[in-house]
Design a protein around this motif. Structure first.
Motif, PDB file in Angstrom:
ATOM      1  N   PRO A   1       0.803  -1.229   0.000  1.00  0.00           N
ATOM      2  CA  PRO A   1       0.000   0.000   0.000  1.00  0.00           C
ATOM      3  C   PRO A   1       0.834   1.277   0.000  1.00  0.00           C
ATOM      4  CG  PRO A   1      -0.835  -1.546   1.614  1.00  0.00           C
ATOM      5  CD  PRO A   1       0.464  -2.092   1.121  1.00  0.00           C
ATOM      6  N   GLU A   2       1.938   1.281   0.754  1.00  0.00           N
ATOM      7  CA  GLU A   2       2.763   2.485   0.806  1.00  0.00           C
ATOM      8  C   GLU A   2       3.415   2.778  -0.541  1.00  0.00           C
ATOM      9  OE1 GLU A   2       3.148  -0.007   3.162  1.00  0.00           O
ATOM     10  OE2 GLU A   2       2.121   0.989   4.823  1.00  0.00           O
ATOM     11  N   GLY A   3       3.927   1.740  -1.178  1.00  0.00           N
ATOM     12  CA  GLY A   3       4.533   1.925  -2.496  1.00  0.00           C
ATOM     13  C   GLY A   3       3.518   2.387  -3.521  1.00  0.00           C
ATOM     14  N   PHE A   4       2.325   1.817  -3.461  1.00  0.00           N
ATOM     15  CA  PHE A   4       1.234   2.198  -4.358  1.00  0.00           C
ATOM     16  C   PHE A   4       0.896   3.672  -4.179  1.00  0.00           C
ATOM     17  CE2 PHE A   4      -3.580   2.341  -4.494  1.00  0.00           C
ATOM     18  CZ  PHE A   4      -3.683   2.460  -5.874  1.00  0.00           C
TER      19      PHE A   4
ATOM     20  N   TYR B   1       1.353   6.784  -7.000  1.00  0.00           N
ATOM     21  CA  TYR B   1       0.323   7.606  -7.640  1.00  0.00           C
ATOM     22  C   TYR B   1       0.453   9.066  -7.224  1.00  0.00           C
ATOM     23  CZ  TYR B   1      -3.097   7.192  -3.685  1.00  0.00           C
ATOM     24  OH  TYR B   1      -3.751   7.225  -2.480  1.00  0.00           O
ATOM     25  N   GLU B   2       0.902   9.329  -5.994  1.00  0.00           N
ATOM     26  CA  GLU B   2       1.100  10.727  -5.581  1.00  0.00           C
ATOM     27  C   GLU B   2       2.245  11.371  -6.355  1.00  0.00           C
ATOM     28  OE1 GLU B   2       1.398  10.591  -1.284  1.00  0.00           O
ATOM     29  OE2 GLU B   2      -0.797  10.623  -1.070  1.00  0.00           O
ATOM     30  N   GLU B   3       3.314  10.607  -6.649  1.00  0.00           N
ATOM     31  CA  GLU B   3       4.430  11.132  -7.451  1.00  0.00           C
ATOM     32  C   GLU B   3       3.968  11.515  -8.853  1.00  0.00           C
ATOM     33  OE1 GLU B   3       7.669   8.319  -7.388  1.00  0.00           O
ATOM     34  OE2 GLU B   3       7.790   8.425  -5.198  1.00  0.00           O
TER      35      GLU B   3
ATOM     36  N   VAL C   1      -2.949   3.500 -15.307  1.00  0.00           N
ATOM     37  CA  VAL C   1      -2.438   4.585 -14.472  1.00  0.00           C
ATOM     38  C   VAL C   1      -0.945   4.792 -14.728  1.00  0.00           C
ATOM     39  CG1 VAL C   1      -2.231   5.443 -12.093  1.00  0.00           C
ATOM     40  CG2 VAL C   1      -4.231   4.100 -12.738  1.00  0.00           C
ATOM     41  N   GLY C   2      -0.270   3.723 -15.154  1.00  0.00           N
ATOM     42  CA  GLY C   2       1.142   3.828 -15.478  1.00  0.00           C
ATOM     43  C   GLY C   2       2.083   3.631 -14.303  1.00  0.00           C
ATOM     44  N   ILE C   3       1.601   2.925 -13.292  1.00  0.00           N
ATOM     45  CA  ILE C   3       2.455   2.622 -12.143  1.00  0.00           C
ATOM     46  C   ILE C   3       3.087   1.255 -12.378  1.00  0.00           C
ATOM     47  CG2 ILE C   3       2.552   2.209  -9.657  1.00  0.00           C
ATOM     48  CD1 ILE C   3       0.071   4.004  -9.384  1.00  0.00           C
TER      49      ILE C   3
END
Length: 156
Positions: free
Chosen positions: A9-12, A16-18, A59-61
């Protein structure tokens, strides 16, 4: 397995915030409610393989940003979900039935030699990592079988 077990969850959230996105942006891109994305961030669940793949694609993550490091005892089902694949997707690539993939992931079926290269590529792991996952799957099956034979619930 209904969700990606190694979802981070933290990496996700960081990813997306970046990108300058919000939970609402991610939700709209993949067709879920913002509450669903919020639950993932709060560790109250994880995306299904299909939604995990959609996050990466729409989303491109990168998948690697949304996953914890691969555990040494990861089994075949973990490799599949980390790749954002359903059993049906794997079955189609191998030319077998989804029930065959299910049996392999349960440890009741065997990974044929001619599937190793395909599975390694599909799951984006080395042949050695795939072999370790096959062994982890077989070990879990044997432990479950032995426990049933002794009349003990698995894991006890």
């Amino acid at each position: 397995m209904k969700s990606v077990q190694d979802f981070d969850p933290e990496g996700f959230r960081a990813a997306y915030e970046e990108l300058g996105l919000t939970q609402l942006d991610v939700a709209n891109a993949i067709g879920v409610s913002p509450g669903t994305v919020g639950r993932w961030v709060r560790r109250r669940g994880a995306p299904s393989p299909r939604l995990f793949a959609a996050i990466a694609e729409k989303v491109g993550i990168p998948r690697s940003r949304m996953l914890r490091p691969l555990a040494e005892d990861a089994d075949l089902a973990v490799l599949r979900t980390r790749a954002g694949l359903r059993q049906e997707d794997v079955a189609e690539r191998l030319g077998v039935q989804a029930s065959d993939v299910s049996e392999i992931e349960l440890g009741a079926g065997r990974v044929r030699d001619e599937w190793v290269t395909t599975l390694s590529a599909l799951y984006d792991v080395s042949v050695d990592q795939l072999a370790a996952a096959v062994e982890a799957t077989a070990t879990r099956w044997r432990a479950s079988f032995d426990a049933k034979q002794r009349g003990v619930a698995p894991g006890r």
